[in-house]
Design a protein around this motif. Structure first.
Motif, PDB file in Angstrom:
ATOM      1  N   PRO A  40       0.830  -1.203   0.000  1.00 26.96           N
ATOM      2  CA  PRO A  40       0.000   0.000   0.000  1.00 26.96           C
ATOM      3  C   PRO A  40       0.872   1.264   0.000  1.00 26.96           C
ATOM      4  CG  PRO A  40      -0.688  -1.524   1.732  1.00 26.96           C
ATOM      5  CD  PRO A  40       0.607  -2.022   1.193  1.00 26.96           C
ATOM      6  N   ALA A  41       0.392   2.293  -0.649  1.00 29.80           N
ATOM      7  CA  ALA A  41       1.115   3.565  -0.709  1.00 29.80           C
ATOM      8  C   ALA A  41       1.399   4.112   0.688  1.00 29.80           C
ATOM      9  CB  ALA A  41       0.328   4.582  -1.529  1.00 29.80           C
ATOM     10  N   ALA A  42       0.507   3.859   1.626  1.00 27.60           N
ATOM     11  CA  ALA A  42       0.688   4.357   3.001  1.00 27.60           C
ATOM     12  C   ALA A  42       1.948   3.797   3.649  1.00 27.60           C
ATOM     13  CB  ALA A  42      -0.539   4.027   3.842  1.00 27.60           C
ATOM     14  N   ILE A  43       2.326   2.582   3.299  1.00 28.05           N
ATOM     15  CA  ILE A  43       3.550   1.985   3.848  1.00 28.05           C
ATOM     16  C   ILE A  43       4.771   2.752   3.337  1.00 28.05           C
ATOM     17  CG2 ILE A  43       5.011  -0.088   3.851  1.00 28.05           C
ATOM     18  CD1 ILE A  43       2.612  -0.390   5.669  1.00 28.05           C
ATOM     19  N   PHE A  44       4.782   3.066   2.043  1.00 27.85           N
ATOM     20  CA  PHE A  44       5.880   3.862   1.480  1.00 27.85           C
ATOM     21  C   PHE A  44       5.958   5.228   2.162  1.00 27.85           C
ATOM     22  CE2 PHE A  44       7.098   7.156  -1.630  1.00 27.85           C
ATOM     23  CZ  PHE A  44       8.439   6.826  -1.781  1.00 27.85           C
ATOM     24  N   GLU A  45       4.830   5.873   2.335  1.00 26.52           N
ATOM     25  CA  GLU A  45       4.809   7.187   2.974  1.00 26.52           C
ATOM     26  C   GLU A  45       5.306   7.114   4.416  1.00 26.52           C
ATOM     27  OE1 GLU A  45       0.753   8.207   2.185  1.00 26.52           O
ATOM     28  OE2 GLU A  45       1.154   8.296   0.023  1.00 26.52           O
ATOM     29  N   THR A  46       4.914   6.072   5.133  1.00 26.87           N
ATOM     30  CA  THR A  46       5.383   5.871   6.503  1.00 26.87           C
ATOM     31  C   THR A  46       6.889   5.670   6.522  1.00 26.87           C
ATOM     32  OG1 THR A  46       3.272   4.925   7.204  1.00 26.87           O
ATOM     33  CG2 THR A  46       5.195   4.386   8.545  1.00 26.87           C
ATOM     34  N   LEU A  47       7.390   4.871   5.596  1.00 23.66           N
ATOM     35  CA  LEU A  47       8.822   4.618   5.509  1.00 23.66           C
ATOM     36  C   LEU A  47       9.590   5.917   5.272  1.00 23.66           C
ATOM     37  CD1 LEU A  47      11.155   2.504   5.299  1.00 23.66           C
ATOM     38  CD2 LEU A  47      10.673   2.433   2.837  1.00 23.66           C
TER      39      LEU A  47
END
Length: 82
Positions: A40-47
């Motif tokens: 999910p894009a949210a995982i990339f943003e969190t990273l």
């Protein structure tokens, strides 16, 4: 494709995310590059926003998504296959 760098991380050099394919590519400092699928894009943003990219990787990515080593990247130096 979106990307971010981790200048203070001892583990991860950079990450890139393909929004259309939902793939996350992570370049590790001491090894190679891996592609993670159905992320999910949210995982990339969190990273990218994390104080510790290594912690986010270990807790939210590693072992949670199918992955493969990016064999297109060539390694140089001792122990490389070149």
């Amino acid at each position: 494709m979106r990307a971010c760098r981790f200048p203070t991380s001892a583990m991860i050099d950079r990450a890139a995310f393909d929004d259309d394919a939902h793939t996350l590519t992570i370049s590790f400092r001491q090894s190679t590059k891996y592609v993670y699928y159905d992320v999910p894009a949210a995982i990339f943003e969190t990273l990218c926003k994390a104080a510790s990219a290594g912690t986010v990787f270990n807790e939210q990515i590693k072992g949670h998504y199918r992955c493969r080593r990016d064999t297109d990247r060539r390694r140089y130096g001792p122990g490389s296959e070149t």
